[in-house]
Design a protein around this motif. Structure first.
Motif, short mmCIF file in Angstrom:
data_model
loop_
_atom_site.label_atom_id
_atom_site.label_comp_id
_atom_site.label_asym_id
_atom_site.label_seq_id
_atom_site.Cartn_x
_atom_site.Cartn_y
_atom_site.Cartn_z
N SER A 105 0.80 -1.23 0.00
CA SER A 105 0.00 0.00 0.00
C SER A 105 0.83 1.28 0.00
O SER A 105 0.27 2.37 -0.06
N ALA A 106 2.15 1.16 0.02
CA ALA A 106 3.01 2.35 0.08
C ALA A 106 3.04 3.08 -1.26
O ALA A 106 3.28 2.48 -2.30
N LYS A 107 2.78 4.38 -1.21
CA LYS A 107 2.79 5.22 -2.42
C LYS A 107 3.86 6.28 -2.30
O LYS A 107 4.22 6.70 -1.21
N LYS A 108 4.37 6.74 -3.44
CA LYS A 108 5.36 7.82 -3.49
C LYS A 108 4.64 9.15 -3.51
O LYS A 108 4.01 9.50 -4.51
N GLY A 109 4.74 9.87 -2.43
CA GLY A 109 4.17 11.22 -2.38
C GLY A 109 2.73 11.27 -2.85
O GLY A 109 1.91 10.46 -2.47
N ASP A 110 2.43 12.23 -3.68
CA ASP A 110 1.08 12.41 -4.20
C ASP A 110 0.87 11.69 -5.53
O ASP A 110 -0.22 11.77 -6.10
N SER A 111 1.88 11.01 -6.02
CA SER A 111 1.82 10.47 -7.38
C SER A 111 0.98 9.21 -7.52
O SER A 111 0.66 8.80 -8.63
N GLN A 112 0.64 8.53 -6.42
CA GLN A 112 -0.07 7.27 -6.46
C GLN A 112 0.75 6.14 -7.09
O GLN A 112 0.23 5.07 -7.35
N GLN A 113 2.02 6.38 -7.36
CA GLN A 113 2.90 5.33 -7.88
C GLN A 113 3.39 4.50 -6.70
O GLN A 113 3.68 5.02 -5.63
N TRP A 114 3.46 3.19 -6.87
CA TRP A 114 3.90 2.31 -5.81
C TRP A 114 5.33 2.66 -5.42
O TRP A 114 6.22 2.80 -6.26
N ALA A 115 5.59 2.80 -4.14
CA ALA A 115 6.89 3.23 -3.63
C ALA A 115 8.01 2.22 -3.92
O ALA A 115 9.18 2.59 -3.96
N PHE A 116 7.66 0.96 -4.14
CA PHE A 116 8.68 -0.07 -4.37
C PHE A 116 8.73 -0.54 -5.82
O PHE A 116 9.28 -1.59 -6.13
N ARG A 117 8.21 0.28 -6.71
CA ARG A 117 8.27 0.00 -8.15
C ARG A 117 9.73 -0.14 -8.56
O ARG A 117 10.58 0.64 -8.16
N ASP A 118 10.04 -1.15 -9.35
CA ASP A 118 11.39 -1.42 -9.88
C ASP A 118 12.40 -1.81 -8.79
O ASP A 118 13.61 -1.74 -9.02
N ILE A 119 11.93 -2.19 -7.61
CA ILE A 119 12.83 -2.63 -6.54
C ILE A 119 12.68 -4.14 -6.39
O ILE A 119 11.56 -4.66 -6.39
N ALA A 120 13.79 -4.84 -6.27
CA ALA A 120 13.78 -6.29 -6.12
C ALA A 120 13.38 -6.67 -4.70
O ALA A 120 13.90 -6.12 -3.73
N LEU A 121 12.43 -7.59 -4.60
CA LEU A 121 11.91 -8.06 -3.32
C LEU A 121 11.75 -9.58 -3.36
O LEU A 121 11.74 -10.18 -4.42
N THR A 122 11.59 -10.17 -2.19
CA THR A 122 11.17 -11.56 -2.08
C THR A 122 10.11 -11.64 -1.01
O THR A 122 9.85 -10.68 -0.29
N GLY A 123 9.48 -12.76 -0.91
CA GLY A 123 8.44 -13.02 0.08
C GLY A 123 8.04 -14.47 -0.07
O GLY A 123 8.68 -15.23 -0.80
N SER A 124 6.98 -14.85 0.59
CA SER A 124 6.52 -16.23 0.52
C SER A 124 6.32 -16.66 -0.93
O SER A 124 5.66 -15.96 -1.70
N SER A 125 6.88 -17.81 -1.28
CA SER A 125 6.75 -18.31 -2.64
C SER A 125 5.36 -18.93 -2.84
O SER A 125 4.66 -19.26 -1.88
N LEU A 126 4.98 -19.09 -4.09
CA LEU A 126 3.71 -19.72 -4.41
C LEU A 126 3.66 -21.13 -3.83
O LEU A 126 2.64 -21.54 -3.26
N ALA A 127 4.75 -21.87 -3.94
CA ALA A 127 4.78 -23.23 -3.38
C ALA A 127 4.58 -23.22 -1.88
O ALA A 127 3.91 -24.10 -1.33
N GLU A 128 5.12 -22.21 -1.19
CA GLU A 128 4.96 -22.13 0.26
C GLU A 128 3.54 -21.75 0.66
O GLU A 128 2.98 -22.33 1.59
N VAL A 129 2.94 -20.80 -0.02
CA VAL A 129 1.59 -20.38 0.37
C VAL A 129 0.54 -21.42 0.00
O VAL A 129 -0.44 -21.59 0.72
N THR A 130 0.73 -22.14 -1.10
CA THR A 130 -0.25 -23.16 -1.47
C THR A 130 -0.22 -24.35 -0.51
O THR A 130 -1.20 -25.09 -0.42
N ALA A 131 0.86 -24.52 0.21
CA ALA A 131 0.98 -25.63 1.17
C ALA A 131 0.35 -25.31 2.52
O ALA A 131 0.29 -26.16 3.40
N THR A 132 -0.15 -24.09 2.71
CA THR A 132 -0.72 -23.71 4.00
C THR A 132 -2.22 -24.00 4.06
O THR A 132 -2.90 -24.07 3.02
N SER A 133 -2.75 -24.12 5.26
CA SER A 133 -4.18 -24.37 5.43
C SER A 133 -5.02 -23.13 5.11
O SER A 133 -6.20 -23.24 4.82
N TYR A 134 -4.42 -21.95 5.15
CA TYR A 134 -5.16 -20.71 4.92
C TYR A 134 -5.04 -20.20 3.49
O TYR A 134 -5.50 -19.10 3.18
#
Length: 100
Positions: free
Chosen positions: A14-43
């Motif tokens: 939900s982070a935006k850059k100033g008033d521009s409504q552009q995502w603050a992390f655009r073009d930044i490399a990130l990681t997080g839970s993989s699809l394989a990891e989330v599909t293996a969960t009960s939720y």
């Protein structure tokens, strides 16, 4: 510096850059839970979004390692970890980044 791990990376969506409504992390490399990891969960069926898809939809860069492996990404003052196994390494890198 910012640090997020696993599904916590979704907090960055939900982070935006100033008033521009552009995502603050655009073009930044990130990681997080993989699809394989989330599909293996009960939720999985109740998840409102898949982290990787949401990041790519916002023009971010997303990568993961093998399920349950240690995988972190450090980019532009942001440290992200794929899963709980990545926590120690992510925190160590966050400390190094904060001390620069």
């Amino acid at each position: 510096p910012i640090c997020a791990i696993g599904l916590g990376v979704c907090a960055l969506l939900s982070a935006k850059k100033g008033d521009s409504q552009q995502w603050a992390f655009r073009d930044i490399a990130l990681t997080g839970s993989s699809l394989a990891e989330v599909t293996a969960t009960s939720y999985f069926a109740s998840l409102p979004l898949i982290p990787g898809d949401a990041i790519l939809d916002r023009a971010g860069i997303f990568s993961t390692g093998a399920p349950a492996s240690v995988h972190i990404v450090v980019n532009a003052g942001v440290v992200t970890g794929q899963n709980p196994q990545s926590t120690l390494s992510a925190v160590q890198n966050m400390i190094l980044l904060a001390n620069q």
